[in-house]
Structures are given as structure tokens and as C-alpha cells.
Scaffold this motif. Structure first.
Motif, PDB file in Angstrom:
ATOM      1  N   LEU A 281      49.644  38.125  43.760  1.00  0.00           N
ATOM      2  CA  LEU A 281      50.020  36.850  43.151  1.00  0.00           C
ATOM      3  C   LEU A 281      49.068  35.718  43.520  1.00  0.00           C
ATOM      4  O   LEU A 281      48.794  34.839  42.701  1.00  0.00           O
ATOM      5  N   VAL A 282      48.554  35.706  44.752  1.00  0.00           N
ATOM      6  CA  VAL A 282      47.761  34.555  45.205  1.00  0.00           C
ATOM      7  C   VAL A 282      46.334  34.559  44.670  1.00  0.00           C
ATOM      8  O   VAL A 282      45.689  33.508  44.610  1.00  0.00           O
ATOM      9  N   GLY A 283      45.795  35.705  44.308  1.00  0.00           N
ATOM     10  CA  GLY A 283      44.419  35.744  43.813  1.00  0.00           C
ATOM     11  C   GLY A 283      43.487  36.380  44.826  1.00  0.00           C
ATOM     12  O   GLY A 283      43.882  36.680  45.959  1.00  0.00           O
ATOM     13  N   VAL A 284      42.236  36.598  44.427  1.00  0.00           N
ATOM     14  CA  VAL A 284      41.306  37.374  45.250  1.00  0.00           C
ATOM     15  C   VAL A 284      40.145  36.557  45.810  1.00  0.00           C
ATOM     16  O   VAL A 284      39.285  37.113  46.493  1.00  0.00           O
ATOM     17  N   GLN A 285      40.085  35.245  45.533  1.00  0.00           N
ATOM     18  CA  GLN A 285      39.070  34.438  46.201  1.00  0.00           C
ATOM     19  C   GLN A 285      39.362  34.434  47.698  1.00  0.00           C
ATOM     20  O   GLN A 285      40.526  34.430  48.109  1.00  0.00           O
ATOM     21  N   PRO A 286      38.322  34.454  48.553  1.00  0.00           N
ATOM     22  CA  PRO A 286      38.548  34.572  50.001  1.00  0.00           C
ATOM     23  C   PRO A 286      39.564  33.584  50.558  1.00  0.00           C
ATOM     24  O   PRO A 286      40.436  33.974  51.331  1.00  0.00           O
ATOM     25  N   ALA A 287      39.474  32.311  50.169  1.00  0.00           N
ATOM     26  CA  ALA A 287      40.417  31.321  50.700  1.00  0.00           C
ATOM     27  C   ALA A 287      41.850  31.650  50.279  1.00  0.00           C
ATOM     28  O   ALA A 287      42.792  31.532  51.069  1.00  0.00           O
ATOM     29  N   LYS A 288      42.010  32.069  49.030  1.00  0.00           N
ATOM     30  CA  LYS A 288      43.348  32.426  48.543  1.00  0.00           C
ATOM     31  C   LYS A 288      43.863  33.690  49.217  1.00  0.00           C
ATOM     32  O   LYS A 288      45.051  33.802  49.532  1.00  0.00           O
ATOM     33  N   LEU A 289      42.963  34.650  49.432  1.00  0.00           N
ATOM     34  CA  LEU A 289      43.371  35.877  50.107  1.00  0.00           C
ATOM     35  C   LEU A 289      43.796  35.592  51.549  1.00  0.00           C
ATOM     36  O   LEU A 289      44.764  36.171  52.048  1.00  0.00           O
TER      37      LEU A 289
END
Length: 602
Positions: free
Chosen positions: A119-127
Motif C-alpha cells: 500500500l505505501v509504495g516502493v520508493q525508498p522513503a515510502k518503504l
């Protein structure tokens, strides 16, 4: 010289045995210089504290010393010591552990973790944010150690897809002539650069394709540096969020339950802390700390850039993020469809939480008001749900089974078996809790708490807000080197008496002391989650110390803010409650009775 070195090595090998024998001897002057009862109790308290800090004996074994020492030294009879090891607080903790065992048995925690990451996404900050949210949530119900151990393999799989297979296996690389001179090391294991990762995927029979321009080489070095920093951010964020998440519920970490047990021991009239009221106080604090911690970790490790210039995302990074999303989705797919057992455990988990929240929420009448006052507790609720787990079927019951003579007559497996409970429940922690409660009872009955209070007179002039700040800093620093459970057991009696001397509500000092001992972020030895992350070999002590220092400071300041705002109205911290006066009267009576019994031999 060599003989001296050999002797030192031999002494180091038996250091625990030396501490075990010498500590009781070194502490003997306490028995001769202090009043008899107070001196005996302080002797036991310091002996246990030193054994806990040095782990001369296993923590749980040290916790059982009051069963021997209190009766033999005339501090408390065995009939009053032993019941402390299974108070209702211990059963509340046990119910939380059993609920966590059922969640782990059916892999519900992994499904929750992967779903959040999807749900949060795969960009490093989001991960990183997704990892921290998931770990913190799991740590509210599971132990922080189990949460960290479960999340690190998931992080490893994600990082493998983001940065390549070889980057993740770098700890297995001892030497490689193909590693460029620009590669860096973390002090434990060599870390290959992005250049090495890229060239390793090229056709080895065509070396001319490996040659790259100086400009591309520089870009790849920057990409490698970015990856290395993000890698560390992932590893650091998981144990930190586990420690933060554990503070949000009473069952999330042992110090919270030790606070509850010692409050009931010192101040039986205090009933303002239960599962619901603690959650209302600690959950907002956890959320704020988690967000600020995520920002600090992401910014300091380059996952979030503060630069005003908009940078184009490299093709390598974009492809890696796509692969990471595929890995998370594939792992979730491998779990298969949700089965009946997972749905049942999730239902009982929600019921467990709702019943605990609504038993006695204080601001409105809870369901406990339907029963006689004092007859129900959070332990009753927790054990009720736990017992249901041991017989509720893990497969959906079928009415047709009764009429089908050919249907297999196999016994239905329950949601939780006793064998699983025995394997996963850390019984040593329950003994450790009991040892803390027994120590608190001994301090109260012997008059040691009052004696400590008389020695705290120089601190009586401190403003309460400053006292909270100093206490939180002291305990957060102390717990960097000692077990948080042992730390809070030793400090809580002192804090309760200091509060009485300052004429403030004891909870005003005891609550920040308890939460503060979970804020141990700077050293690998501070908490088991830190040790697990450090053992991966990709972190230096300086990495944890540099990031953890500001985390500690943020925790101390946020805790002081919470205690002087919403906690003040929630726990009536601006008043000096009547139950403190009752406690003071009881201490006087207990000390007089104990002295009389010793004199008369009664």
C-alpha cells in the motif's frame, strides 16, 4: 608479558563466576552501616541489580533470588513473596504472548506486513515508512525482538530487488579481485560498489564492454553511496520502530507491565492506569515519535532529499523499484488466499483489543461496570480470549460432516496448541516480572522506600517539569548499557519516593521513567532488536550512535511534552492524589509491624 596476557584471558573467561562470588562480599558493609531492615533490603536490591547488569546469572534466575533471600533475612515471609510472581499483571502479559503466538502460528503478521508495504509504495522513503509502521504495529502485540526478527528478512528481500542480488550477499564476500578500489567497507564486511554490481551482470567473455567513461564511473559511485546509506536506513529503522511501538500498549513491553504491577504494590488505591487509558496516552506519543523518527532516518541517510533542485530518477533506480514491487507482490501471492484460521485469529485479535480498551475507559462507563467493582481486570479479559484460542477450530466447521459417513474422522486442530505456546512464550520474562514485583514488595515492607526518600531531600527544590526531563535523560542513558526490564525494576521505587518528596503525583515521574527505558537507540547492546540488526554485519557502532543520539533526544523531549499536556489531564497529574497519603500511612504501619514481629519472634 605473555604470561600476564594469558592470565588476563583466563580471568576474563571466568568473569561471571568472579562477579557471582565477589559481589555479595563487596556489598556486606551495607548490612553493617544502615538500619537493619533497610540495609538488608538494599543489600538484596543492589545484589540483584548488579547480577542483572552483568548477567552473572541468567536474568530469570536472578529474579528468583527474593524467594530465598527475603525469608532468610527476615524481610518478607515466603507466603508474601511467592504470590508476587503470578499477580494478575503477569497473566495479562501471558495473555498477550499467547495472542502473539496464535498470530505467528498462522502467519497473519507476515500477511499484514506485506499488505502494508504494497500500500505505501516502493520508493525508498515510502518503504522505510512502511517498514516502520508495520514493525511498530506488530511490536504493540508481539515482542519487539520477534517483530524485528520477522521484518528483517522481508527488508532483505526488498533490498535484494532494489540493489541487486550481489549487494545483498556482500557479507559472504571475503575477497574479490574484481572489486574496484573505490569500494568501501563498513568495518565488518566489504561492500561492493554499484560499478561491480553492474559489470558482474555483463557477459564475462566480452571484457571490452566493461570499460566506462569517468563521468559514468562517478555517477555509479554516487549511486552506490546512495544505496549503501539507504541500506543502513532500512536496517536501523526496523529495531528503532520496534522499540517505539512496544511502548504503545501495556502488553507491548515488559517495563510497562512492571510499572502497572509496582503501582498496584505501592499504591493499591490507584486505578487510573489500565490497558485503555495507557493506550490513549502512549499511542499518540508513538505516532508522533514514529513520524519524526522516519523523517530523521530518511533525511540523514539520503532517502529524502532536502535539495530544492528536482533530480531526475535514474533508469537503474526506476527499474529497481519496479522489481521491488514485484518481489513484495510475489511474496504476498505465495501466502495464498486467506484461510479460515487467519480470519478467526484476526477476529479474536480484534476482540482482544476491543475488550481491553472498553473494560474501563474512564471517560465513559465500560463493560466492567456490569460486574461487581474490582472483580474484573485486564488479566481476566486477556486470559478469557487466550483460552478460547486453545479449543476454537482452525478449519471451518461443516454441518454436512455429521451426515457424511465417509468423511475423514480426523481431530480438528485448534488455533493455538499448548506445544506452540510452550515453544514461543518466553517464560523467563514472566519470572523476571515476578522478581521485580517481589523486589518492590520487599522495598515497601522493609521501609527501604521511605529510607531512600529521606536521602532525596536535596532534589526537593527541583521544578517537577525539570525533574521529568532529568529522570528521562538519566534512565534513557542507563538503559543503553543495561536491560530495560532490570533498569525500571531498580528505578521505580526511587521515582515513587522522589515524587512524594516533590509533592507531585507519583505517576508524573514513574510513567516517563518507564517509557524512557525503552528509548535505547545508540548502541547494539542496548536492546535485542538493535543487536539483531547489528549482527547483519552492515552497520557500524558509529552508524547507530550517530542516528540514535538524536532519536534519544527526540524521545526525551516528546515524552516531556506528552507528560505536561494530554497525560496531565488523562491521569490527573496536576493533583496530589489521596492514594499517596494512604500509601504513606501503610508504610509506617508495615515498618512498625515488621519491627515488632522481629523483636517478638512473631
Amino acid at each position: 608479558m605473555s604470561a600476564l596476557v594469558a592470565l588476563v584471558k583466563k580471568i576474563w573467561c571466568i568473569k561471571k563466576f568472579i562477579v557471582l562470588l565477589l559481589t555479595p562480599v563487596i556489598l556486606c558493609p551495607i548490612l553493617l552501616t544502615l538500619p537493619p531492615q533497610e540495609g538488608k533490603c538494599l543489600y538484596v536490591v543492589l545484589l540483584m541489580a548488579l547480577y542483572w547488569c552483568t548477567e552473572a546469572l541468567p536474568l530469570a534466575v536472578t529474579a528468583m533470588l527474593p524467594i530465598i533471600l527475603f525469608p532468610f533475612m527476615g524481610i518478607l515471609p515466603s507466603s508474601k513473596v511467592c504470590p508476587q510472581y503470578f499477580l494478575d499483571t503477569n497473566f495479562l502479559f501471558l495473555s498477550g504472548l499467547l495472542m502473539a503466538a496464535a498470530i505467528e502460528e498462522w502467519n497473519l503478521h507476515r500477511r499484514i506486513a506485506l499488505k502494508v508495504l504494497m500500500l505505501v509504495g516502493v520508493q525508498p522513503a515510502k518503504l522505510i515508512l512502511g517498514m516502520m509502521i508495520t514493525t511498530a504495529f506488530l511490536s504493540m502485540w508481539l515482542s519487539n525482538t520477534a517483530s524485528t526478527a520477522m521484518m528483517l528478512p522481508i527488508a532483505n528481500a526488498v533490498l535484494k530487488s532494489l540493489f541487486g542480488e550481489k549487494f545483498c550477499k556482500e557479507k559472504n564476500i571475503k575477497s574479490n579481485d574484481n572489486i574496484p578500489a573505490t569500494s568501501q567497507e563498513n568495518g565488518l564486511h566489504p561492500v561492493p560498489t554499484e560499478l561491480q554490481l553492474l559489470t558482474s551482470n555483463e557477459d564475462k567473455e566480452a571484457p571490452e564492454k566493461v570499460e566506462i567513461s569517468i563521468e559514468n564511473h562517478s555517477d555509479m559511485e554516487k549511486e552506490h553511496e546512495y544505496q549503501n546509506r539507504v541500506w543502513k536506513a532500512f536496517l536501523i529503522s526496523i529495531p528503532y520502530s520496534a522499540s517505539i511501538g512496544g511502548t504503545a500498549t501495556l502488553t507491548g513491553t515488559a517495563p510497562n507491565l512492571i510499572l502497572l504491577g509496582q503501582i498496584k504494590s505501592f499504591f493499591p488505591g490507584c486505578d487510573v492506569i489500565n490497558f485503555g487509558s495507557w493506550f490513549v496516552f502512549a499511542f499518540p506519543l508513538m505516532i508522533i515519535f514514529l513520524i519524526l523518527g522516519w523523517l530523521w532516518i530518511s533525511i540523514s541517510h539520503g532517502a529524502i532529499s532536502l535539495s530544492c533542485r528536482k533530480k531526475e530518477k535514474s533508469t537503474i533506480r526506476s527499474d529497481a523499484e519496479v522489481k521491488a514491487k514485484e518481489v513484495i507482490t510475489e511474496d504476498y501471492r505465495k501466502l495464498g488466499p486467506i484461510i479460515f484460521a487467519e480470519k478467526a485469529v484476526f477476529f479474536f485479535f480484534c476482540l482482544f483489543a476491543i475488550l481491553l480498551f472498553t473494560r474501563d475507559p474512564k471517560f465513559i462507563p465500560g463493560w466492567a461496570s456490569a460486574f461487581r467493582s474490582g472483580f474484573t481486570s485486564d488479566a481476566v479479559t486477556g486470559i478469557t480470549i487466550s483460552i478460547i484460542l486453545f479449543f476454537f477450530p482452525s478449519e471451518k466447521p461443516s454441518l454436512s460432516w455429521w451426515f457424511d459417513l465417509k468423511a475423514p474422522n480426523t481431530e480438528n486442530k485448534p488455533l493455538l496448541s499448548w506445544k506452540k505456546a510452550q515453544e514461543t512464550v518466553p517464560w523467563n520474562i514472566i519470572l523476571l516480572l515476578g522478581g521485580g514485583f517481589a523486589m518492590a514488595k520487599g522495598c515497601e515492607a522493609s521501609g527501604l522506600s521511605s529510607w531512600i526518600g529521606t536521602r532525596l531531600q536535596p532534589l526537593e527544590g527541583l521544578p517537577p517539569a525539570l525533574a521529568v526531563l532529568l529522570i528521562t535523560i538519566l534512565i534513557a542513558s542507563f538503559t543503553e548499557f543495561a536491560s530495560n526490564t532490570a533498569t525500571i525494576i531498580v528505578f521505580l521505587p526511587v521515582l515513587s519516593e522522589l515524587a512524594i518528596r516533590l509533592k507531585v503525583n507519583p505517576l508524573y515521574l514513574m510513567i516517563p521513567g518507564t517509557v524512557g527505558c525503552s528509548y535505547a537507540f545508540m548502541l547494539p547492546v542496548s536492546t535485542p532488536p538493535n543487536s539483531i540488526a547489528f549482527s547483519t554485519g552492515h552497520l557500524l557502532v558509529k552508524d547507530m550512535a550517530k542516528t540514535g543520539l538524536l532519536m534519544n533526544l527526540m524521545g526525551v523531549l516528546l515524552l516531556s511534552l506528552a507528560m505536561n499536556t494530554w497525560a496531565s489531564s488523562l491521569f490527573q497529574l496536576d493533583t496530589f492524589p489521596d492514594w499517596v497519603n494512604i500509601h504513606t500511612d501503610n508504610i509506617t504501619v508495615l515498618a512498625t509491624t515488621t519491627a515488632y514481629n522481629i523483636t517478638t519472634g512473631g
